[in-house]
Design a protein around this motif. Structure first.
Motif, PDB file in Angstrom:
ATOM      1  N   LEU A 713       0.827  -1.207   0.000  1.00  0.00           N
ATOM      2  CA  LEU A 713       0.000   0.000   0.000  1.00  0.00           C
ATOM      3  C   LEU A 713       0.865   1.263   0.000  1.00  0.00           C
ATOM      4  CD1 LEU A 713      -3.000  -0.630   2.431  1.00  0.00           C
ATOM      5  CD2 LEU A 713      -3.040  -0.419  -0.036  1.00  0.00           C
ATOM      6  N   ARG A 714       1.956   1.240   0.750  1.00  0.00           N
ATOM      7  CA  ARG A 714       2.833   2.423   0.791  1.00  0.00           C
ATOM      8  C   ARG A 714       3.475   2.667  -0.566  1.00  0.00           C
ATOM      9  NH1 ARG A 714       4.503   0.002   5.798  1.00  0.00           N
ATOM     10  NH2 ARG A 714       3.651   1.128   7.594  1.00  0.00           N
ATOM     11  N   GLU A 715       3.832   1.571  -1.263  1.00  0.00           N
ATOM     12  CA  GLU A 715       4.406   1.748  -2.600  1.00  0.00           C
ATOM     13  C   GLU A 715       3.405   2.398  -3.543  1.00  0.00           C
ATOM     14  OE1 GLU A 715       5.619  -2.076  -3.837  1.00  0.00           O
ATOM     15  OE2 GLU A 715       7.207  -2.280  -2.353  1.00  0.00           O
ATOM     16  N   MET A 716       2.134   2.084  -3.348  1.00  0.00           N
ATOM     17  CA  MET A 716       1.115   2.625  -4.246  1.00  0.00           C
ATOM     18  C   MET A 716       0.675   4.027  -3.857  1.00  0.00           C
ATOM     19  SD  MET A 716      -1.224  -0.813  -4.561  1.00  0.00           S
ATOM     20  CE  MET A 716      -2.426  -0.070  -5.630  1.00  0.00           C
ATOM     21  N   PHE A 717       0.470   4.265  -2.539  1.00  0.00           N
ATOM     22  CA  PHE A 717      -0.174   5.508  -2.111  1.00  0.00           C
ATOM     23  C   PHE A 717       0.665   6.328  -1.134  1.00  0.00           C
ATOM     24  CE2 PHE A 717      -3.624   2.401  -2.917  1.00  0.00           C
ATOM     25  CZ  PHE A 717      -4.152   3.003  -4.051  1.00  0.00           C
ATOM     26  N   THR A 718       1.888   5.931  -0.869  1.00  0.00           N
ATOM     27  CA  THR A 718       2.850   6.663  -0.012  1.00  0.00           C
ATOM     28  C   THR A 718       2.195   7.066   1.319  1.00  0.00           C
ATOM     29  OG1 THR A 718       2.330   8.772  -1.106  1.00  0.00           O
ATOM     30  CG2 THR A 718       4.146   7.456  -2.009  1.00  0.00           C
ATOM     31  N   ILE A 719       2.146   8.384   1.601  1.00  0.00           N
ATOM     32  CA  ILE A 719       1.668   8.831   2.909  1.00  0.00           C
ATOM     33  C   ILE A 719       0.162   8.705   3.066  1.00  0.00           C
ATOM     34  CG2 ILE A 719       3.590  10.431   3.181  1.00  0.00           C
ATOM     35  CD1 ILE A 719       1.701  12.690   2.404  1.00  0.00           C
ATOM     36  N   HIS A 720      -0.562   8.390   1.986  1.00  0.00           N
ATOM     37  CA  HIS A 720      -2.017   8.254   2.067  1.00  0.00           C
ATOM     38  C   HIS A 720      -2.446   6.809   2.291  1.00  0.00           C
ATOM     39  CE1 HIS A 720      -2.191  12.356   0.501  1.00  0.00           C
ATOM     40  NE2 HIS A 720      -1.342  11.974  -0.445  1.00  0.00           N
ATOM     41  N   ALA A 721      -1.505   5.906   2.478  1.00  0.00           N
ATOM     42  CA  ALA A 721      -1.825   4.480   2.520  1.00  0.00           C
ATOM     43  C   ALA A 721      -2.342   4.026   3.871  1.00  0.00           C
ATOM     44  CB  ALA A 721      -0.584   3.662   2.146  1.00  0.00           C
TER      45      ALA A 721
END
Length: 993
Positions: A713-721
Motif C-alpha cells: 500500500l505504501r508503494e502505491m499511495f505513499t503517505i495516504h496508505a
C-alpha cells in the motif's frame, strides 16, 4: 512514622473507616488522600491541613477527632457543643521542633505493606519490626506524659540499628526506612566510616529525595520548600536563586543530580565543581558561593581543566539575556568580549566563520515550537546517513592527504639528492591545514602517528613514499568496503524509506482498533447526545441530527459489498442460510436504503428473496426522497462500520485517480520531449500505481502478511496508505455485525417492522410531503421503541438530493426520567405545539399543495348539519332517539411533566355504540350467506343427493339402526330460521359408544 502511639495500625484503620463511611461517595476519600499528598509536598502547612480535613469531614465528629492521632505534638482539634471545630496550636518553639516531620501517609503505609509482602514466608520478621516500633512509640508516649522526667527508652539511633540488623540482606528496605530517620541513618554511617576522611554534605536531608528523583521523574518543582527545607538559610537562598536563574525544570534537576553524586561520594569535590560549571559558569556570584560550600579541602586537588577553559575569555561575565537577539535561539556577544585565540585562521576563515552570534537555546516553556518525534524508521535513515557521512569524511580526508603528499613527492623528484636531504616539512606537512593531514595519519597509524609525523617533517624524502603507499592501500581497502556498505545501506533505505514518511500509520492501527469497537462507537454518539442536551437543544425533528455522513459516490457501495461478500463466502463457521440472508441484505436491502443499484443474486438466493422496501430502478434517479429506519444497537454498529468502509474506499479510489492522472500527464510530457517517434507500450494500472508485482493472494484469506500488505500500500499511495492498513479488521467487524442481523431476534423484528411500515407508507417518501406522514412515522417510532425496549433506539434517515445520499443518525430518548422534578415549562409548551400541529414540520409552500380539497356547497351542507347537531344535543333523549347512538367520554390522559410523555389513566375509557347495530350486522351477514348457499346448492347438489341427505337426517335410510322416530321442528332463533331434529327411541336409549 515513629513518633505517634500505634501510628501504623491507627493509620490503616483510620483510612478504612473513611473508605467505609463514604462508600457511596468515593470522591471524599480521594480528596482526603489529595490533602495528605499536598501536605507531604509542603504545599500546605499543618493548620491548613487541619482546616481542610475539618471541613471535609463536617458532620462526622468521630472522624475529625480521630485525626488528632496523626497531628504533630501541640496541635489538636476540639469540637465543643456548638459543633464548630477549632484548632489548638502549639507554642512557636514547639512548632520549630516538629515542623520537619511531615505527615507521610501514603509513603508510610506503602512501606509497611511492602515489608508485610516481603516477609510473607517469615511473618516473625514482620512482627519483630512492628514490635520495635511499638516499643519506641510506647516509650515516647511515656516521656511525653511525664513531661520529660522519664530518662529511659530507645533513641532513634538504637531504633535504626535494631531495624538494620533485622533487615540484614534487605538493603532497599533499610534505605527506605532511613528516609524516616535520616539523622539516625547518617549517624550510623558515620560510625562505620569513621576511618574515612570527613567531607561536607550539601543539603544532607535532600539526599533521599535526590535518590528518589534519580529513580523517578519528578514533575513538581523541587524548590526550597520541598528539597531545601532542612538547609540553613544561606543554602536555602542559594538553591532558590539557582532554580530561578536556570529557568528550565529539567536543567535544574540535572544540577541537583550532580549534587546527589557528590553526597553519595561518587565524585569528588573537584569533579563536582567541573560538573556544575556549565550550570553556574554564567553566574560568577553563585559560582563563588558554591565553591565556598565545598571548602578548601575538597578543592585542594582540583584539576584545572573544564572549569578554567569554560571560564576563559570572560565567558562567565556575559549576561546573554541582555544581549542583542537574532530570532529566538541566538544572542550577539558584546563588543567588549575578548575573543579566545585561534591559530590557523586564513583570510577566508575570517570572512565566513561566525565569531559574534552564540547559540542560546530556548527551553520548552519559553518556546512555542515543538519538534515532531522521529519514528524508528526515520532514526534508521538518519543512522545510515551518519554512517555514510563518517565514511565519506574518512575517505575525503585520506584522499586529500594523498594529494598533498603526492605534490610533495613530485616536488622532491625535481630536487637534487643534496636538496632532498635538506628538505623539511612544516606542521602543515605540505598542505594548508595542520588538522587534515594529522587526522588521516592518526587514523592509520594510531599511537605511532606522532613518530610518523615527526619523520615526515625531518626526512620527507624517506618517509613520504612509505606513508603515501600506506595511504593508497587504505584508500583501496576503504573504497571496497564502501561498495559493500552501499548494498547494505541501499537495502535499509528501501525498507525504511516509505515507512519513514508514514507518520500517521505508526499510531493509526492501534487507535483505529479501539475506535472501531462497538463500545467506542456507542460512546461516541452518547457523548454527542449528552453534549446537545447540555447545550439545551432537544432531540426532536427541528434539531440537528447527532451524526451526518455523506455518500458522494454510490458506486462505492458496490465495492464495499464485493469485499464483504468475498469475506462471507470464505467463512466456514457461517451457516449456508445465514450466508444467503447476508447476501440479500448486502445486495438488495442496503442498496434500496441508499437508493442505489441492486447487486445480483443467484437463483437460489432469489427464490429465498427478502421483501425489499422499493425497486431501486424506479427511485435511483429521483431527488428529494428519503427512507426512514428505526434501528437497534447492532444495526447502528453495522451502518457506522459500513460508512467507515465506504469513506475509506472512496479516499483510496480518489487518491488512485489523482496519481494516475499525474503519472499519465508526466508520460505525455516525456513523449513531447523525446518526440513522437518513440512510443512505449502503455503500462497496466498496477504498474502505473507503482505496484511492483501485482499480488495474486488476498489479505482477507490470511495468505498475505500484514507487513507485506502495508508495504504494498505504501508503494502505491505513499503517505495516504495508512487508512487501508486496517481494512481487513474493518470488514471482519462488519461481517460479525451482519451475523447478528440475520440471527438475533430483535434485529429480525426491526427489519420486519420496517418492511411492514414501508408498505403502508410510514417509512419514507418525498421530502416535500413528509408532514403528511408525520402521524404514521410517529406510530412507526412508537412500535420500534416497543420492539427495542431493552436497548437503544436510533432514528436513521437516508436522504437523496442532487445525486448524493446523506445518512443522518439520532439517538432517541426512550427512557423515562426517574426524578419528580418538572422540566422547563418552555420545553413542555414546545412539545405540545409539535404534538398538536403536525403541519409545522412543513414549510408554508410545501403545505399548500397538500391542503384538503372541498366544494363550497359541501361546506354549507356540513355547517347546516352541525347546527342540527347542536340543536339536537339540547334534548339528550331526543338526540339519542334521532341518532340512535350511545356514547361515553371517560378516557383520561395526562402529560408527565418530567418526561413530556402522554400517559393514559387506568380504568378510564371511551365508547360509542349504535343500538341494534350487532343484530342488523348479523342478519345482513346471514342473508348474504343464505344467498350464497342457495346458489352453491343449485350449482353443485343434484335433487337426488338433496333427497338422500334429507332421508339420512330423518332416519329413513336403509341402515341397521335402533328403532326410533325422528321429527323436524322449525323455529326462529334471533331472527334466523333454524331446523331442529329430535330423535325418539322406541325402547331405552342406547349407551354412548
Amino acid at each position: 512514622f515513629l513518633h505517634r502511639s500505634g501510628w501504623v495500625e491507627d493509620a490503616l484503620s483510620y483510612l478504612d473507616q473513611v473508605k467505609i463511611r463514604f462508600g457511596n461517595d468515593p470522591g471524599i476519600y480521594n480528596k482526603f488522600l489529595d490533602i495528605m499528598k499536598e501536605f507531604k509536598s509542603q504545599s500546605i502547612d499543618t493548620p491548613g491541613v487541619i482546616n481542610r480535613v475539618s471541613q471535609l469531614f463536617h458532620g462526622h465528629p468521630d472522624l475529625v477527632l480521630g485525626f488528632n492521632a496523626f497531628l504533630p505534638p501541640g496541635y489538636r482539634i476540639e469540637i465543643p457543643k456548638n459543633g464548630m471545630a477549632f484548632l489548638q496550636s502549639p507554642p512557636s518553639s514547639q512548632v520549630g521542633l516538629f515542623k520537619h516531620y511531615p505527615v507521610e501517609f501514603d509513603s508510610a503505609i506503602s512501606y509497611v505493606n511492602k515489608i508485610k509482602n516481603r516477609f510473607l514466608d517469615n511473618p516473625e520478621t514482620y512482627r519483630a519490626f512492628l514490635e520495635i516500633l511499638h516499643t519506641y512509640q510506647k516509650e515516647q508516649l511515656e516521656v511525653k506524659e511525664s513531661r520529660g522526667r522519664s530518662t529511659g527508652g530507645m533513641t532513634e539511633d538504637e531504633v535504626f540499628s535494631k531495624v538494620a540488623s533485622l533487615f540484614k540482606g534487605q538493603e532497599d528496605l533499610l534505605a527506605e526506612f532511613g528516609q524516616f530517620l535520616p539523622d539516625a541513618k547518617r549517624s550510623l554511617e558515620m560510625n562505620k566510616q569513621s576511618k574515612k576522611r570527613p567531607r561536607p554534605m550539601l543539603l544532607p536531608h535532600m539526599t533521599p529525595l535526590l535518590k528518589k528523583k534519580m529513580k523517578y521523574s519528578c514533575s513538581k518543582d523541587p524548590s526550597f520548600a520541598s528539597v531545601g527545607k532542612h538547609g540553613v538559610l544561606r543554602e536555602f537562598t542559594f538553591f532558590d536563586k539557582v532554580r530561578r536563574l536556570l529557568k528550565s525544570q529539567e536543567v535544574y534537576e540535572n544540577f541537583l543530580r550532580c549534587i546527589a553524586l557528590f553526597n553519595q561520594e561518587v565524585v569528588s569535590g573537584a569533579e563536582l565543581l567541573q560538573l556544575v560549571t556549565p550550570f553556574l559558569g554564567k553566574f560568577p556570584e553563585l559560582y563563588t558561593q558554591f565553591k565556598s560550600f565545598l571548602g578548601d579541602k575538597e578543592l585542594s586537588h582540583s584539576i584545572t581543566g573544564l572549569s578554567d577553559r569554560y571560564m576563559e575569555g570572560g565567558g562567565r561575565e556575559v549576561d546573554y539575556a541582555s544581549c542583542k537577539r537574532l530570532g529566538s535561539s541566538y544572542r550577539a556577544l558584546p563588543k567588549t568580549y575578548q575573543q579566545p585565540k585561534c591559530s590557523g585562521r586564513t583570510a577566508i576563515c575570517k570572512e565566513v566563520l561566525n565569531d559574534t552570534w552564540v547559540s542560546f537555546p530556548s527551553w520548552s516553556e519559553d518556546s512555542t515550537f515543538v519538534s515532531s518525534k522521529k519514528t524508528p524508521y526515520e532514526e534508521q535513515l538518519h543512522r545510515c546517513e551518519d554512517e555514510r557521512f563518517e565514511l565519506d569524511v574518512v575517505l575525503e580526508t585520506n584522499l586529500a592527504t594523498i594529494r598533498v603528499l603526492e605534490s610533495v613527492q613530485k616536488k622532491l623528484s625535481r630536487l637534487s639528492p643534496e636538496d632532498q636531504e635538506r628538505f623539511r616539512l612544516d606542521d602543515c606537512l605540505g598542505g594548508t591545514s595542520e588538522v587534515i593531514q594529522r587526522r588521516a595519519i592518526y587514523r592509520i597509524y594510531g599511537d605511532k602517528a606522532p613518530e610518523i609525523i615527526e619523520g615526515l617533517k625531518r626526512s620527507p624524502a624517506t618517509a613520504v613514499p612509505v606513508v603515501l603507499k600506506r595511504l593508497k592501500a587504505k584508500e583501496e581497502e576503504w573504497r571496497e568496503a564502501q561498495q559493500s556498505f552501499n548494498k547494505i545501506w541501499r537495502e535499509q533505505y528501501e525498507k525504511a524509506y516509505l515507512k519513514s514518511l508514514d507518520h500517521q500509520g505508526v499510531n493509526f492501527k492501534q487507535n483505529d482498533m479501539k475506535a472501531l469497537r462497538s463500545k467506542s462507537l456507542l460512546n461516541e454518539i452518547e457523548s454527542i447526545y449528552d453534549e446537545q442536551g447540555r447545550d439545551g437543544s432537544g432531540t426532536g425533528s427541528t434539531s440537528e441530527p447527532h451524526m451526518i455522513f455523506t455518500y458522494e459516490d454510490k458506486q462505492i457501495l458496490e465495492d464495499a459489498a464485493s469485499l464483504i461478500i468475498y469475506h462471507v463466502k470464505r467463512q466456514p463457521t457461517i451457516h449456508k442460510d445465514d450466508k444467503d440472508h447476508i447476501k440479500r441484505i448486502i445486495q438488495h436491502f442496503v442498496p434500496d436504503l441508499f437508493f442505489a443499484r441492486r447487486g445480483e443474486l443467484s437463483e437460489t438466493e432469489e427464490r429465498r428473496r427478502c421483501t425489499s422496501p422499493q425497486k431501486a430502478e424506479h427511485q435511483k434517479e429521483l431527488d428529494g426522497v428519503y427512507n426512514l429506519y428505526f434501528v437497534n444497537n447492532n444495526w447502528y454498529f453495522f451502518l457506522r462500520l459500513h460508512q467507515t468502509l465506504c469513506s475509506r474506499l472512496l479516499r483510496v479510489y480518489r487518491q488512485a485517480e489523482r496519481q494516475l492522472l499525474e503519472h499519465r500527464a508526466e508520460q505525455n510530457r516525456e513523449r513531447l520531449l523525446i518526440g513522437e517517434g518513440r512510443r512505449e507500450k502503455a503500462n497496466d494500472l498496477a504498474m502505473e500505481l507503482r505496484l511492483k508485482q501485482p499480488s495474486e493472494v488476498d489479505l482477507l484469506d490470511g495468505n498475505l502478511e500484514s507487513t507485506q500488505y502495508e508495504d504494498t500500500l505504501r508503494e502505491m499511495f505513499t503517505i495516504h496508505a495508512y487508512i487501508g492498513f486496517t481494512i481487513d479488521k474493518l470488514v471482519q467487524n462488519i461481517v460479525r455485525q451482519l451475523q447478528y442481523l440475520v440471527s438475533d431476534e430483535v434485529c429480525l423484528q426491526v427489519t420486519e417492522l420496517y418492511l411492514a411500515e414501508r408498505k403502508r407508507g410510514a417509512a419514507g417518501g418525498n421530502l416535500s410531503s413528509q408532514c403528511v406522514r408525520a402521524a404514521w412515522e410517529a406510530s412507526y417510532q412508537w412500535k420500534a421503541e416497543r420492539v427495542m425496549a431493552e436497548e437503544n433506539c436510533f432514528k436513521v434517515m437516508f436522504i437523496q438530493n442532487k445525486g448524493q445520499v446523506t445518512l443522518t443518525i439520532d439517538l432517541l430518548d426512550t427512557e423515562e426520567a426517574q426524578g419528580d422534578d418538572p422540566l422547563d415549562v418552555q420545553n413542555l409548551s414546545n412539545y405540545m405545539e409539535q404534538y398538536i400541529g403536525t403541519e409545522s414540520v412543513c414549510s408554508q409552500t410545501d403545505g399548500y399543495y397538500f391542503k384538503p380539497v372541498f366544494l363550497p356547497r359541501n361546506l354549507r351542507h356540513f355547517r347546516g348539519w352541525q347546527l342540527k347537531q347542536v340543536e339536537a344535543m339540547r334534548c339528550r333523549r331526543e338526540w339519542h332517539r334521532k341518532m340512535g347512538v350511545e356514547t361515553a367520554g371517560n378516557l383520561d390522559c395526562r402529560f408527565k411533566l418530567n418526561t413530556h410523555k402522554m400517559v393514559f389513566v387506568m380504568n378510564s375509557e371511551d365508547y360509542m355504540y349504535r343500538r341494534g347495530a350487532l343484530h342488523r350486522v348479523a342478519q345482513t351477514q346471514h342473508e348474504h350467506f343464505e344467498q350464497w348457499h342457495r346458489g352453491w346448492l343449485s350449482e353443485h347438489v343434484s335433487p337426488a343427493a338433496e333427497r338422500s341427505v334429507q332421508d339420512w337426517l330423518m332416519g329413513e335410510e336403509d341402515e341397521d339402526m335402533i328403532p326410533c322416530k325422528t321429527t323436524c321442528v322449525s323455529m326462529q332463533i334471533k331472527g334466523l330460521h333454524v331446523n331442529r331434529y329430535q330423535v325418539h327411541y322406541n325402547s331405552k336409549a342406547p349407551a354412548s359408544p
